[in-house]
Design a protein around this motif. Structure first.
Motif, mmCIF file in Angstrom:
data_model
loop_
_atom_site.group_PDB
_atom_site.id
_atom_site.type_symbol
_atom_site.label_atom_id
_atom_site.label_comp_id
_atom_site.label_asym_id
_atom_site.label_seq_id
_atom_site.Cartn_x
_atom_site.Cartn_y
_atom_site.Cartn_z
ATOM 1 N N PRO A 274 -10.846 2.778 1.217
ATOM 2 C CA PRO A 274 -10.682 1.904 2.515
ATOM 3 C C PRO A 274 -12.180 1.833 3.286
ATOM 4 O O PRO A 274 -12.451 0.627 3.651
ATOM 5 C CB PRO A 274 -9.618 2.210 2.938
ATOM 6 N N LEU B 226 0.838 -1.213 -0.158
ATOM 7 C CA LEU B 226 0.035 -0.074 0.054
ATOM 8 C C LEU B 226 0.710 1.247 -0.076
ATOM 9 O O LEU B 226 1.875 1.438 0.918
ATOM 10 C CB LEU B 226 -0.884 0.098 1.156
ATOM 11 N N ARG C 157 -6.778 -0.925 6.477
ATOM 12 C CA ARG C 157 -6.721 -0.447 5.164
ATOM 13 C C ARG C 157 -7.032 -1.345 4.225
ATOM 14 O O ARG C 157 -6.965 -1.279 2.867
ATOM 15 C CB ARG C 157 -4.953 -0.233 5.018
ATOM 16 N N GLY D 263 -5.416 7.455 4.021
ATOM 17 C CA GLY D 263 -6.156 6.986 5.071
ATOM 18 C C GLY D 263 -7.525 6.772 4.162
ATOM 19 O O GLY D 263 -8.525 5.925 4.489
ATOM 20 N N SER E 257 -7.136 4.334 -1.401
ATOM 21 C CA SER E 257 -6.047 3.437 -1.525
ATOM 22 C C SER E 257 -5.236 3.619 -2.997
ATOM 23 O O SER E 257 -5.788 3.909 -3.849
ATOM 24 C CB SER E 257 -6.571 1.989 -1.507
#
Length: 298
Positions: free
Chosen positions: A259, A61, A266, A65, A68
């Motif tokens: 997410p 990743l 995540r 936050g 993605s």
């Protein structure tokens, strides 16, 4: 997801984007139309800083936050999935470097949907790396224009983002092969008719897991859009197709474009993640359709 608060900023980006041309791999200019901020208020949530993180095998990743972004090391080059907002491009490149990779090794950037919060960074990322952007046929139309399609439920929000010129089209079921990784395209229309979900097998020694990066399935729209309108029938059918496809995917790890649409954290590595993801959207769409029908008879 498109937010109306970004319209003015996005129009400014579009009008200036063609003015900047640099060679591949060149540093991003300090005042760069291709990374000019959009959706500033939402960006505080969407671009909440998080460190790069290994998912499994050679998949990582490199996003944020609320948006993605994935990096895959194929052994013969790197692949990115999604590019977040335009202003996120330098941060994504820093995350790639922090993992020990060279951004110029990024060969492809895969697109989940032609919306600025997921595709806004493509033009800057492609320019900085020389990578080719890969999208569905309908998705590519939106990326070339840097604008929403007329049948997009969020079309009336308006706004544009930096357009992309170097594109490769992939159809449903087609496979992108690079090095030791094969990435399969799954058309998942509804949120946009050009949305695409991507899946690949990641291994650590003899242990392997199927990772799915799912496009948004939220049935969200501009205020005056009606999913019950005859003109929206193809969109509703598209959602139904996507629910079936998502529910049938081998899905050991689910990464959602946003997410929080897949639950806390995540990504979701628990059994049934993709079925739950489709089920959430199915319930939201059913609620929306019922409300619209009730309003129509009042």
């Amino acid at each position: 997801m498109i937010a109306s608060m970004a319209m003015a900023a996005s129009l400014a980006v579009s009008s200036a984007s063609a003015a900047v041309r640099t060679e591949p791999h060149a540093p991003l200019p300090a005042d760069d139309p291709l990374t000019r901020p959009m959706a500033v208020e939402r960006a505080r949530e969407w671009l909440a800083p998080l460190p790069p993180e290994k998912i499994f095998g050679s998949s990582y990743l490199v996003g944020f936050g609320g948006l993605s972004v994935v990096l895959i090391d194929t052994g013969a080059g790197l692949v990115l999935i999604d590019g977040a907002l335009p202003q996120a491009a330098p941060m994504i490149l820093r995350h790639v470097r922090k993992l020990g990779f060279d951004p110029k090794d990024i060969k492809f950037i895969l697109s989940t949907e032609p919306h600025y919060d997921h595709a806004g960074g493509f033009a800057a990322l492609a320019r900085a790396t020389g990578a080719t952007v890969v999208a569905s046929r309908r998705g590519a139309e939106g990326l070339r224009a840097g604008a929403l399609a007329k049948d997009d439920p969020q079309f009336d929000y308006g706004g544009t983002w930096p357009a992309v010129s170097r594109l490769r089209i992939m159809d449903d079921g087609e496979v992108l092969r690079l090095g030791r990784i094969s990435i399969k395209a799954h058309a998942t229309p509804g949120h946009t008719m050009g949305s695409m979900t991507w899946s690949w097998n990641a291994c650590e020694g003899r242990a392997c897991k199927e990772i799915v990066f799912a496009s948004s399935l939220n049935p969200v729209s501009a205020d005056n859009y009606r999913f019950t309108a005859p003109s929206s029938a193809a969109i509703v059918r598209g959602f139904a197709v996507s629910y079936r496809r998502m529910g049938m995917l081998k899905c050991d790890i689910l990464i959602a474009a946003h997410p929080d649409n897949a639950g806390p954290g995540r990504y979701d590595g628990s059994p049934g993640a993709c079925r739950r993801y489709a089920g959430r959207s199915r319930r939201l769409l059913a609620t929306r359709l019922a409300r619209e029908r009730e309003e129509a008879v009042k």
